[in-house]
Design an enzyme around this catalytic site. Structure first.
Site, PDB file in Angstrom:
ATOM      1  N   HIS A   1       0.824  -1.216   0.000  1.00  0.00           N
ATOM      2  CA  HIS A   1       0.000   0.000   0.000  1.00  0.00           C
ATOM      3  C   HIS A   1       0.855   1.263   0.000  1.00  0.00           C
ATOM      4  CE1 HIS A   1       0.012  -0.109   4.570  1.00  0.00           C
ATOM      5  NE2 HIS A   1      -0.032   1.191   4.413  1.00  0.00           N
TER       6      HIS A   1
ATOM      7  N   ASP B   1       1.303  -7.689   2.196  1.00  0.00           N
ATOM      8  CA  ASP B   1       1.429  -6.247   1.963  1.00  0.00           C
ATOM      9  C   ASP B   1       2.895  -5.813   1.794  1.00  0.00           C
ATOM     10  OD1 ASP B   1       0.906  -3.563   1.782  1.00  0.00           O
ATOM     11  OD2 ASP B   1      -0.370  -3.456   3.555  1.00  0.00           O
TER      12      ASP B   1
ATOM     13  N   SER C   1       3.930   2.127   8.476  1.00  0.00           N
ATOM     14  CA  SER C   1       3.735   1.160   7.405  1.00  0.00           C
ATOM     15  C   SER C   1       5.052   0.907   6.698  1.00  0.00           C
ATOM     16  CB  SER C   1       2.719   1.680   6.399  1.00  0.00           C
ATOM     17  OG  SER C   1       1.437   1.408   6.854  1.00  0.00           O
TER      18      SER C   1
END
Ligand code: ARG
Ligand code: GLU
Length: 693
Positions: free
Chosen positions: A84, A220, A630
């Site tokens: 992402h 991810d 992240s």
């Protein structure tokens, strides 16, 4: 009774200020925590994590793009981050013929690695405490404005002195509400190329259904490489740049994790509000979040309904929907977690305890709360939030261009690029009507634009009329309006522009009204004073600084948790769960057939877990993280890479204000799943060799 209360409060306070897992710590000051970290299992020294004398873990961790973290995993500058985080770059290289989002992308040679125009990474060179030079002689300054201006000037000077106009960037950030200032010096690298990405059905597996949710199975990750000039210095993109050789890269561990293992996260958390007074928590829990959720629910309801009816609209609004639902879901989890852990009462107890110890605390908190009430902060917070939801965050999509134009010097006005590519009239007009309806329902009339006050119909009809009359719903009309000599005049007469103009008037009136209530001098720099009082009251505790997108280290243990009474979650997930979810038929759980085949063949070696023979996909631990983390490396006791941080578990996201080790968990992609996909799914063995060398 009073006595008992106080001692209870002391316990609560101690939990709040000195809990092992809470905190995102400053790497250069980690020496204060190192004993505790070692007690929890860490085998390294503080110097192994952050050092200015020799290479250390911090040299392998980067700021990736505008708001993520990445880590270097090879001597040739190979970089890992989340899918992402790489999404926009992967998308920018995708077309109908080469749909890398859908099918994945794997550069089989270095020549195939794809440059990215607007992508930079930043490596941290060093951190320096500049508190003394920033704060020298400021004690005596009474005026809040003068104080602010002087600090800003000193910060700017330091930044200028430590930056160059090429690749060295400096920042000065405040910590503890301005009790401490640190200088950060970075090197920017602008040639960063895409090396690999799994198909979205792996990299985004679970989509919005699973976003913020544990148990999780998202693959991810995406892979990039840093390039430098021939002398290993940062450079603008050039075809003949070469892979960057970093001072340090992370070593990967394929041994997996066990419950209770030490874990730490090194990365760039964006922002937290750990020292929020109880009235702020009360507001978030009972007013702000619920009302923000309400307006986004209106947006999502319209988007979902229209997206379900048309594949075209579905694609057009996929990103907008995901973006809208991310915070929408987080806000709800935050409320749930605050209530579940009784965070408000705990904060009140803590304040009572603090005020018992600190003379200034009482005055500060009382004055703060009085000001909070008098200036109607709870209400105005929502007006600000709604204002943005309407004008800036796509509630009324046709305001996008007028907003860009508004207030610019018209003689020099550059026409903003407006794209109606991802715009559907029917969806948009309905969404505008519904969000406007929520605005008018929840916001007092004094914060309405004038034309709405005069309007006789419903809010929905108001928006319908605006859409009918505005040129900003149609590229041909829009181009016509923005052409010719008197385009500015035509623009000012467009109803969408007029609406933006009226909303700015609302904003100015709001500012003015807020300015009417004078802020008592005693709460100028409230946070600085409040935290100072706290540090003085608990001289033996170390307090975590709020996140501010500077490098931090969080640590804790790998641990499952009891999400609710009788609901106990294991600490890891496996490929079995992907197959189970896939069988539900939910489109967010679609997986490529190839992954199903690999599952059936049980072709997991050498990435299978030694204990259960399964392929582990993700795990949770008690590290304190937030947005910006992240892509952060999750490291074991030896400082080896065991996974990539990518999310938090839903009812623990209140950790931004109130961390509670019972339910706050960060979610990490198991590095072995990443390796499995690169190796067995993509067949990119050269990357495996490079990473495991
Ligand atoms: N919740 C994660 C974060 O805040 C992931 C967001 C992207 N994923 C998604 N399904 N929308 O960044
Ligand atoms: N997905 C988040 C990010 O973009 C991390 C989740 C969190 O807020 O902890 O940084």
């Amino acid at each position: 009774m009073k006595k008992l209360l106080t001692s209870l409060a002391i316990c609560a306070a101690a939990v709040q200020v000195a809990k092992a897992d809470v905190g995102m710590w400053i790497p250069s000051l980690i020496g204060k925590n190192i004993d505790e970290m070692q007690r929890l299992g860490l085998k390294l020294s503080a110097e192994d994590i952050y050092s200015i004398n020799h290479e250390s873990l911090k040299d392998a961790v980067v700021i990736f793009g505008g708001g993520c973290t990445g880590e270097i995993v090879s001597e040739d500058g190979l970089l890992l981050t989340n899918h992402h985080c790489g999404f926009d770059y992967i998308q920018s290289h995708s077309s109908v013929e080469h749909n890398y989002l859908a099918n994945g992308f794997w550069a089989m040679t270095r020549a195939d690695e794809l440059p990215n125009k607007d992508l930079s990474i930043y490596l941290l060179n060093y951190i320096e405490d500049v508190t003394d030079s920033i704060l020298a002689g400021t004690d005596t300054i009474a005026s809040a404005e003068r104080y602010k201006a002087l600090i800003a000037e000193r910060k700017n000077n330091l930044i200028k002195r430590n930056s160059d106009d090429k690749f060295q960037k400096a920042e000065v950030e405040d910590f503890y509400g301005g009790n401490q200032y640190l200088l950060f010096v970075y090197t920017e690298f602008r040639d960063v190329r895409l090396v690999g990405a799994p198909p979205s059905e792996i990299g985004k597996f679970g989509g919005d259904t699973d976003n913020w949710v544990w148990p999780r199975h998202t693959g991810d990750f995406s892979i990039f490489r840093i390039y430098a000039d021939k002398d290993n210095n940062p450079a603008e993109y050039a075809a003949d740049n070469v892979p960057y050789h970093p001072k340090k890269h992370l070593t990967i561990s394929t041994k997996g994790v066990q419950e209770g293992d030490f874990a730490m996260v090194l990365g760039y958390p964006g922002s937290t509000n750990l020292y929020a007074p109880s009235c702020d928590i009360e507001d978030v829990q009972n007013s702000y979040n619920p009302q923000m959720v309400e307006i986004r629910t209106a947006k999502l309801e319209v988007m979902n309904r229209h997206q379900a009816k048309s594949e075209k609209v579905n694609i057009q609004y996929a990103a907008k929907n995901a973006h809208t639902s991310n915070a929408w879901k987080k806000w709800q989890g935050e409320v749930k977690g605050l209530k579940k852990t009784d965070a408000l009462q705990k904060k009140r107890d803590f304040e009572a305890e603090l005020c018992h110890k600190s003379a200034i605390c009482d005055t500060l908190l009382n004055e703060y709360e009085k000001y909070y009430q008098a200036s109607n902060t709870s209400e105005t917070n929502v007006v600000w939030g709604y204002w943005s939801e309407i004008v800036r965050r796509g509630g009324v999509e046709i305001l996008e261009a007028p907003y860009e134009y508004w207030g610019s010097d018209e003689s020099k006005a550059v026409k903003p690029e407006v794209s109606l590519k991802d715009f559907d009239y029917n969806l948009s007009v309905e969404m505008a009507g519904e969000v406007w309806n929520v605005y008018c329902k929840n916001i007092a009339r004094k914060y309405w634009p004038v034309s709405m006050l005069k309007w006789k119909g419903t809010p929905q009809e108001y928006m319908r009329k605006m859409y009918q009359k505005s040129a900003f719903t149609d590229s041909v009309k829009m181009a016509k309006l923005l052409s010719g000599k008197n385009w500015q005049k035509k623009l000012r007469n467009d109803p969408a522009y007029k609406f933006v103009d009226e909303m700015f008037a609302v904003r100015n009136a709001l500012r003015k009204e807020m300015g009417k209530v004078e802020r008592p001098a005693v709460i100028n720099n409230f946070e600085r004073k409040y935290i100072k009082a706290m540090r003085e009251a608990y001289p033996d505790s170390i307090f975590p600084a709020d996140a501010n997108f500077t490098m931090r280290i969080s640590y804790g243990n790998v641990a499952g948790y009891e999400a609710d009474d009788a609901v106990r979650y294991n600490y890891y997930t496996t490929l079995d769960g992907i197959i189970e979810k896939n069988r539900t038929g939910n489109p967010d759980y679609t997986v490529p057939q190839r992954l199903i085949d690999l599952y059936k063949q049980k072709a997991f070696a050498p990435y299978a877990d030694a204990k259960d023979g399964k392929l582990h996909t993700a795990f949770v631990s008690t590290c304190h993280t937030t947005g910006g983390n992240s892509g952060s490396p999750v490291l074991n006791a030896n400082g080896e890479l065991i996974g990539l941080n990518f999310d938090r578990a839903w009812n623990g996201v209140m950790s931004d204000m109130s961390y509670d080790a019972s339910i706050c968990r960060n979610i990490t992609l198991d590095i072995r799943y990443l390796l499995f996909i690169v190796d067995k799914y993509a067949g990119a063995e050269h990357l495996i060799k490079e990473m495991l060398k």
